[in-house]
Design a protein around this motif. Sequence first.
Motif, mmCIF file in Angstrom:
data_model
loop_
_atom_site.group_PDB
_atom_site.id
_atom_site.type_symbol
_atom_site.label_atom_id
_atom_site.label_comp_id
_atom_site.label_asym_id
_atom_site.label_seq_id
_atom_site.Cartn_x
_atom_site.Cartn_y
_atom_site.Cartn_z
ATOM 1 N N VAL A 159 0.828 -1.213 0.000
ATOM 2 C CA VAL A 159 0.000 0.000 0.000
ATOM 3 C C VAL A 159 0.859 1.258 0.000
ATOM 4 C CG1 VAL A 159 -1.965 -1.126 1.094
ATOM 5 C CG2 VAL A 159 -0.223 -0.031 2.530
ATOM 6 N N GLY A 160 2.186 1.104 -0.052
ATOM 7 C CA GLY A 160 3.079 2.250 -0.107
ATOM 8 C C GLY A 160 4.337 1.926 -0.873
ATOM 9 N N VAL A 161 4.953 2.965 -1.466
ATOM 10 C CA VAL A 161 6.213 2.795 -2.186
ATOM 11 C C VAL A 161 7.202 3.854 -1.718
ATOM 12 C CG1 VAL A 161 5.275 1.683 -4.246
ATOM 13 C CG2 VAL A 161 5.362 4.172 -4.143
ATOM 14 N N GLN A 162 8.429 3.409 -1.452
ATOM 15 C CA GLN A 162 9.534 4.318 -1.155
ATOM 16 C C GLN A 162 10.312 4.485 -2.456
ATOM 17 O OE1 GLN A 162 13.289 3.318 1.286
ATOM 18 N NE2 GLN A 162 11.923 4.274 2.805
ATOM 19 N N ILE A 163 10.453 5.726 -2.911
ATOM 20 C CA ILE A 163 10.958 5.989 -4.259
ATOM 21 C C ILE A 163 12.417 6.427 -4.216
ATOM 22 C CG2 ILE A 163 10.670 7.388 -6.335
ATOM 23 C CD1 ILE A 163 7.729 7.679 -5.631
ATOM 24 N N PRO A 164 13.316 5.710 -4.924
ATOM 25 C CA PRO A 164 14.711 6.143 -5.033
ATOM 26 C C PRO A 164 14.817 7.303 -6.018
ATOM 27 C CG PRO A 164 14.366 4.151 -6.315
ATOM 28 C CD PRO A 164 13.060 4.440 -5.648
ATOM 29 N N THR A 165 15.226 8.455 -5.538
ATOM 30 C CA THR A 165 15.177 9.658 -6.378
ATOM 31 C C THR A 165 16.307 9.722 -7.396
ATOM 32 O OG1 THR A 165 16.459 10.937 -4.776
ATOM 33 C CG2 THR A 165 14.057 10.950 -4.525
ATOM 34 N N ASN A 166 17.278 8.820 -7.307
ATOM 35 C CA ASN A 166 18.372 8.827 -8.280
ATOM 36 C C ASN A 166 18.000 8.113 -9.569
ATOM 37 O OD1 ASN A 166 18.536 6.379 -6.456
ATOM 38 N ND2 ASN A 166 19.960 5.751 -8.076
ATOM 39 N N ASP A 167 16.910 7.362 -9.575
ATOM 40 C CA ASP A 167 16.563 6.531 -10.736
ATOM 41 C C ASP A 167 15.579 7.286 -11.627
ATOM 42 O OD1 ASP A 167 15.711 4.550 -12.554
ATOM 43 O OD2 ASP A 167 16.107 2.970 -11.085
ATOM 44 N N THR A 168 16.089 7.837 -12.720
ATOM 45 C CA THR A 168 15.259 8.674 -13.588
ATOM 46 C C THR A 168 14.241 7.868 -14.384
ATOM 47 O OG1 THR A 168 16.982 8.577 -15.294
ATOM 48 C CG2 THR A 168 17.027 10.454 -13.775
ATOM 49 N N ARG A 169 14.356 6.546 -14.386
ATOM 50 C CA ARG A 169 13.311 5.732 -15.018
ATOM 51 C C ARG A 169 12.004 5.846 -14.238
ATOM 52 N NH1 ARG A 169 16.950 0.360 -15.049
ATOM 53 N NH2 ARG A 169 17.095 1.123 -12.897
ATOM 54 N N LEU A 170 12.122 6.138 -12.941
ATOM 55 C CA LEU A 170 10.949 6.174 -12.072
ATOM 56 C C LEU A 170 10.553 7.583 -11.666
ATOM 57 C CD1 LEU A 170 11.824 3.274 -9.576
ATOM 58 C CD2 LEU A 170 10.644 3.120 -11.783
ATOM 59 N N PHE A 171 11.524 8.516 -11.599
ATOM 60 C CA PHE A 171 11.255 9.765 -10.889
ATOM 61 C C PHE A 171 12.201 10.854 -11.366
ATOM 62 C CE2 PHE A 171 11.475 12.453 -7.006
ATOM 63 C CZ PHE A 171 10.118 12.642 -6.778
ATOM 64 N N ASP A 172 11.672 12.074 -11.468
ATOM 65 C CA ASP A 172 12.459 13.252 -11.839
ATOM 66 C C ASP A 172 12.527 14.164 -10.621
ATOM 67 O OD1 ASP A 172 13.376 15.752 -12.776
ATOM 68 O OD2 ASP A 172 12.590 15.382 -14.787
ATOM 69 N N LEU A 173 13.641 14.132 -9.904
ATOM 70 C CA LEU A 173 13.746 14.873 -8.655
ATOM 71 C C LEU A 173 13.681 16.378 -8.874
ATOM 72 C CD1 LEU A 173 14.176 14.985 -5.619
ATOM 73 C CD2 LEU A 173 16.640 14.756 -6.010
ATOM 74 N N GLU A 174 14.350 16.869 -9.892
ATOM 75 C CA GLU A 174 14.331 18.314 -10.135
ATOM 76 C C GLU A 174 12.921 18.797 -10.433
ATOM 77 O OE1 GLU A 174 17.190 19.704 -12.932
ATOM 78 O OE2 GLU A 174 18.911 18.850 -11.859
ATOM 79 N N GLN A 175 12.186 18.049 -11.228
ATOM 80 C CA GLN A 175 10.814 18.439 -11.534
ATOM 81 C C GLN A 175 9.931 18.355 -10.290
ATOM 82 O OE1 GLN A 175 9.147 16.409 -14.898
ATOM 83 N NE2 GLN A 175 7.261 17.612 -14.894
ATOM 84 N N ALA A 176 10.161 17.355 -9.461
ATOM 85 C CA ALA A 176 9.365 17.215 -8.244
ATOM 86 C C ALA A 176 9.601 18.372 -7.290
ATOM 87 C CB ALA A 176 9.689 15.896 -7.559
ATOM 88 N N ALA A 177 10.841 18.865 -7.246
ATOM 89 C CA ALA A 177 11.150 20.002 -6.382
ATOM 90 C C ALA A 177 10.579 21.299 -6.932
ATOM 91 C CB ALA A 177 12.658 20.127 -6.206
#
Length: 352
Positions: free
Chosen positions: A37-55
Amino acid sequence: MKTLKGPGIFLAQFAGNTAPFDTLPHIARWAASLGFVGVQIPTNDTRLFDLEQAAASKTYCDDIAGMLAEHGLAVTELATHLQGQLVASHPAYDRLFDGFAPPALRGNVAERQAWAVQQLKLAAKASEHFGLTAHATFSGALAWHLFYPWPQRPAGLIAQAFAELGKRWRPILDAFDDAGVDVCFELHPGEDLHDGATFERFLDAVDQHPRANILYDPSHMVLQQLDYLAFIDLYHERIRAFHVKDAEFRPNGRSGVYGGYQDWIDRPGRFRSLGDGQIDFRSIFSKFAQYGYPGWAVLEWECCIKDAEQGAAEGAAFIRNHIIKVTGRAFDDFAATGADAALNRRVLGIDP
């Protein structure tokens, strides 16, 4: 007391280039199908997440949260383990850790370290956009190569290392304080923060900063033969994140805690899938319920024997079955006599 949240899953060990592990929507659907029911997201993996855009964009974060909610999922924490490692790195490890940074920064330690600090500050803002209260990371290390006291250390060497570590982390902790988010250091071999004693040194170096907290992972404590249950008693007020990871330690006549430079399969201490190791999770979950741990129980899968997908499927059920729904009443309420000050005085013999 509180009922902790879960089960969650740390996605770092599962992300890949093929479906269903190649995008966040795909891996979310897979995780939900297993009962997470929850996911911890590794922010270094750009396949999953864009840290700069999220900020930069709360809308981006809202869209991710909405997509996850469609699968019955929420973000447990964002994670910056690899970036945190680069906040402080001894030259002996520079080449090995270079791969944690973008290619353009490799070989340039100063620029790489500045990038790592900025990554943490971006993670603070992104966490705020998600409405999170905790963040998972590593401390990095200036003194790890000195963990064994041979040769004899010069006087003041370790104190100076922690003073510098605190100096580097203080602006990051302040950024997380501005965002209302706790920084949860995973106490881990290879980091200057790897046990309770080193965490206390760090707290002193950052003036007991309220945002300097702990990601509790008992597997690392088993491998260094630390009492992981007593640790909760000592530091529960600072534990704000939890990796549910199993381990075993089986010393023999050839090697022990140090491992003899052997591969994981041959080391006396090794990580195992949930339920296959030696950790007393029933006692851990009981203590977390007792102390009112406010966060998530997140599977971090690492095992040198079992397949990852089998470990994930078993892990979701394992965590769910260990979560304690805390009681809302005392077990002996049936015999309650009510509140009566006059009766109390008579019972104590104060009044006749």
